[in-house]
Write a protein that holds these residues in place. Structure first.
Motif, PDB file in Angstrom:
ATOM      1  N   ASP A  72      -9.702 -40.812   6.901  1.00 29.71           N
ATOM      2  CA  ASP A  72      -9.443 -39.606   6.113  1.00 29.71           C
ATOM      3  C   ASP A  72      -8.031 -39.684   5.516  1.00 29.71           C
ATOM      4  OD1 ASP A  72      -8.868 -37.080   5.156  1.00 29.71           O
ATOM      5  OD2 ASP A  72      -9.721 -36.022   6.868  1.00 29.71           O
ATOM      6  N   PRO A  73      -7.906 -39.652   4.194  1.00 30.52           N
ATOM      7  CA  PRO A  73      -6.581 -39.747   3.570  1.00 30.52           C
ATOM      8  C   PRO A  73      -5.605 -38.681   4.056  1.00 30.52           C
ATOM      9  CG  PRO A  73      -8.297 -40.022   1.917  1.00 30.52           C
ATOM     10  CD  PRO A  73      -8.977 -39.587   3.176  1.00 30.52           C
ATOM     11  N   GLU A  74      -6.116 -37.490   4.366  1.00 32.65           N
ATOM     12  CA  GLU A  74      -5.235 -36.424   4.852  1.00 32.65           C
ATOM     13  C   GLU A  74      -4.646 -36.789   6.216  1.00 32.65           C
ATOM     14  OE1 GLU A  74      -7.084 -32.630   4.824  1.00 32.65           O
ATOM     15  OE2 GLU A  74      -7.372 -32.589   2.638  1.00 32.65           O
ATOM     16  N   GLN A  75      -5.453 -37.414   7.064  1.00 30.17           N
ATOM     17  CA  GLN A  75      -4.951 -37.824   8.374  1.00 30.17           C
ATOM     18  C   GLN A  75      -3.933 -38.955   8.245  1.00 30.17           C
ATOM     19  OE1 GLN A  75      -5.455 -36.244  11.145  1.00 30.17           O
ATOM     20  NE2 GLN A  75      -6.913 -34.806  10.228  1.00 30.17           N
ATOM     21  N   VAL A  76      -4.189 -39.888   7.332  1.00 28.78           N
ATOM     22  CA  VAL A  76      -3.224 -40.965   7.088  1.00 28.78           C
ATOM     23  C   VAL A  76      -1.909 -40.383   6.574  1.00 28.78           C
ATOM     24  CG1 VAL A  76      -2.724 -43.005   5.679  1.00 28.78           C
ATOM     25  CG2 VAL A  76      -5.008 -42.695   6.678  1.00 28.78           C
ATOM     26  N   ALA A  77      -2.009 -39.429   5.648  1.00 24.81           N
ATOM     27  CA  ALA A  77      -0.808 -38.796   5.095  1.00 24.81           C
ATOM     28  C   ALA A  77      -0.035 -38.048   6.176  1.00 24.81           C
ATOM     29  CB  ALA A  77      -1.193 -37.854   3.961  1.00 24.81           C
ATOM     30  N   ALA A  78      -0.754 -37.395   7.082  1.00 25.37           N
ATOM     31  CA  ALA A  78      -0.092 -36.657   8.160  1.00 25.37           C
ATOM     32  C   ALA A  78       0.687 -37.599   9.069  1.00 25.37           C
ATOM     33  CB  ALA A  78      -1.122 -35.879   8.969  1.00 25.37           C
ATOM     34  N   LEU A  79       0.118 -38.758   9.361  1.00 22.51           N
ATOM     35  CA  LEU A  79       0.828 -39.739  10.184  1.00 22.51           C
ATOM     36  C   LEU A  79       2.088 -40.222   9.469  1.00 22.51           C
ATOM     37  CD1 LEU A  79      -2.214 -41.849  11.461  1.00 22.51           C
ATOM     38  CD2 LEU A  79      -0.825 -40.278  12.822  1.00 22.51           C
ATOM     39  N   ARG A  80       1.966 -40.489   8.190  1.00 20.59           N
ATOM     40  CA  ARG A  80       3.139 -40.947   7.439  1.00 20.59           C
ATOM     41  C   ARG A  80       4.193 -39.859   7.340  1.00 20.59           C
ATOM     42  NH1 ARG A  80      -0.582 -44.212   3.031  1.00 20.59           N
ATOM     43  NH2 ARG A  80      -0.493 -46.242   4.081  1.00 20.59           N
ATOM     44  N   ASP A  81       3.759 -38.619   7.179  1.00 19.46           N
ATOM     45  CA  ASP A  81       4.713 -37.503   7.135  1.00 19.46           C
ATOM     46  C   ASP A  81       5.454 -37.358   8.451  1.00 19.46           C
ATOM     47  OD1 ASP A  81       4.013 -36.941   4.536  1.00 19.46           O
ATOM     48  OD2 ASP A  81       2.659 -35.287   5.044  1.00 19.46           O
ATOM     49  N   ALA A  82       4.820 -37.788   9.537  1.00 18.45           N
ATOM     50  CA  ALA A  82       5.460 -37.737  10.858  1.00 18.45           C
ATOM     51  C   ALA A  82       6.387 -38.925  11.088  1.00 18.45           C
ATOM     52  CB  ALA A  82       4.388 -37.695  11.941  1.00 18.45           C
ATOM     53  N   GLY A  83       6.532 -39.773  10.063  1.00 21.08           N
ATOM     54  CA  GLY A  83       7.445 -40.901  10.169  1.00 21.08           C
ATOM     55  C   GLY A  83       6.817 -42.179  10.705  1.00 21.08           C
ATOM     56  N   ILE A  84       5.490 -42.219  10.787  1.00 24.90           N
ATOM     57  CA  ILE A  84       4.802 -43.384  11.301  1.00 24.90           C
ATOM     58  C   ILE A  84       4.352 -44.285  10.151  1.00 24.90           C
ATOM     59  CG2 ILE A  84       2.807 -44.203  12.642  1.00 24.90           C
ATOM     60  CD1 ILE A  84       2.790 -41.453  14.040  1.00 24.90           C
ATOM     61  N   GLU A  85       4.689 -45.544  10.235  1.00 22.39           N
ATOM     62  CA  GLU A  85       4.199 -46.503   9.230  1.00 22.39           C
ATOM     63  C   GLU A  85       2.703 -46.740   9.464  1.00 22.39           C
ATOM     64  OE1 GLU A  85       4.870 -51.130   7.730  1.00 22.39           O
ATOM     65  OE2 GLU A  85       6.183 -50.273   9.280  1.00 22.39           O
ATOM     66  N   VAL A  86       1.920 -46.718   8.390  1.00 20.00           N
ATOM     67  CA  VAL A  86       0.472 -46.906   8.489  1.00 20.00           C
ATOM     68  C   VAL A  86       0.047 -48.042   7.562  1.00 20.00           C
ATOM     69  CG1 VAL A  86      -1.816 -45.858   8.295  1.00 20.00           C
ATOM     70  CG2 VAL A  86       0.150 -44.452   8.988  1.00 20.00           C
ATOM     71  N   ALA A  87      -0.658 -49.017   8.102  1.00 21.90           N
ATOM     72  CA  ALA A  87      -1.272 -50.076   7.299  1.00 21.90           C
ATOM     73  C   ALA A  87      -2.753 -49.784   7.199  1.00 21.90           C
ATOM     74  CB  ALA A  87      -1.039 -51.441   7.947  1.00 21.90           C
ATOM     75  N   VAL A  88      -3.245 -49.653   5.975  1.00 22.86           N
ATOM     76  CA  VAL A  88      -4.671 -49.369   5.731  1.00 22.86           C
ATOM     77  C   VAL A  88      -5.309 -50.642   5.221  1.00 22.86           C
ATOM     78  CG1 VAL A  88      -6.301 -47.964   4.432  1.00 22.86           C
ATOM     79  CG2 VAL A  88      -4.146 -46.968   5.215  1.00 22.86           C
ATOM     80  N   VAL A  89      -6.324 -51.130   5.945  1.00 22.00           N
ATOM     81  CA  VAL A  89      -6.922 -52.438   5.625  1.00 22.00           C
ATOM     82  C   VAL A  89      -8.417 -52.302   5.324  1.00 22.00           C
ATOM     83  CG1 VAL A  89      -5.225 -53.691   6.971  1.00 22.00           C
ATOM     84  CG2 VAL A  89      -7.340 -52.956   8.067  1.00 22.00           C
TER      85      VAL A  89
END
Length: 261
Positions: A244-261
């Protein structure tokens, strides 16, 4: 469809719907009512479903299915996650792996990667794990040295937990820990259904210079009983394009780097 595949699908449908009937399963599995009833009897004997009149419903422990029934779920996603995880490794790394289907696929990637297979003695990877299935699979690989934590084995996940596992993880340092999760969100970080497994995953993360959470799309935005990886402690989350793009965005907003593969 094999018996194992039928059982896996029955458990998935029961988890989704709460209760399923024999007629529904006959249609879904394209098999006979007699076969479905035998499958339900076997799953009930393992306390994975409870028989009802004309079908079955999930049990109180249905959320914590044995690893053998989880392995087929989201297999393509997990292969992509594992490939990316393996690409992060350097010769000589000490690698932490907790239990679970995604980390098992990371272990398979470590076992079969052509570049890693060419590592010599001074460059070999060291894998620290509390998962007996991962240790079994990697022990025969000459480019990998295995350290097993010890502890009491959980039959559902093949993970070792308890004081022996705790002691081992206080005696090692790890370059990168790949941690599978039962749930992940921006507020609580990585979570597990079982508090004993969470304790070992927490210690493995603390022993590591980098903590990489490997999570298929179904884990994002979910919650489980026992948090073990605070968002601030997560170096990277590896997930997939199905997330879910919203969940990915929430993780990034929390300062977590996210790699989407």
């Amino acid at each position: 469809m094999t018996r194992h595949s039928r059982h896996t699908r029955i458990l998935e449908l029961a988890a989704e719907r709460g209760e399923v009937t024999v007629d529904e399963l006959v249609a879904e599995l394209d098999t006979s009512p007699a076969t479905v009833r035998r499958d339900l009897v076997e799953l009930a004997s393992q306390q994975l479903v409870t028989r009802t009149r004309g079908g079955a419903r999930t049990t109180a422990v249905a959320y914590d299915l044995p690893l053998r029934y989880k392995s087929a779920r989201r297999a393509d996603e997990k292969h992509r996650i594992a490939a990316h995880a393996v690409s992060l490794l350097q010769p000589g790394d000490v690698v932490g792996l907790n239990g679970g289907t995604t980390t098992t696929m990371v272990a398979e990637g470590i076992a079969t990667d052509a570049d890693l297979q060419g590592l010599r003695d001074g460059e070999r990877l060291t894998v620290v794990t509390n998962a007996v299935n991962i240790a079994h699979d990697l022990t025969v690989r000459s480019h990998v040295r295995i350290i097993v934590t010890g502890g009491t084995a959980r039959t559902r996940s093949y993970e070792l937990v308890g004081p022996l596992a705790v002691h081992t993880l206080t005696q090692v340092t790890i370059d990168v820990a790949f941690l599978g999760v039962d749930a992940l969100d921006a507020e609580h970080g990585g979570m597990a259904f079982h508090e004993g497994e969470a304790e070992i995953s927490r210690l493995m993360g603390r022993a590591a210079r980098r903590t990489v959470v490997v999570a298929d799309s179904t884990k994002l935005g979910e919650r489980a009983l026992a948090p073990f990886a605070d968002p601030a402690a997560i170096s990277l989350v590896v997930t997939t394009t199905e997330a879910d793009p919203e969940q990915v965005a929430a993780l990034r907003d929390a300062g977590i780097e996210v790699a989407v593969v």
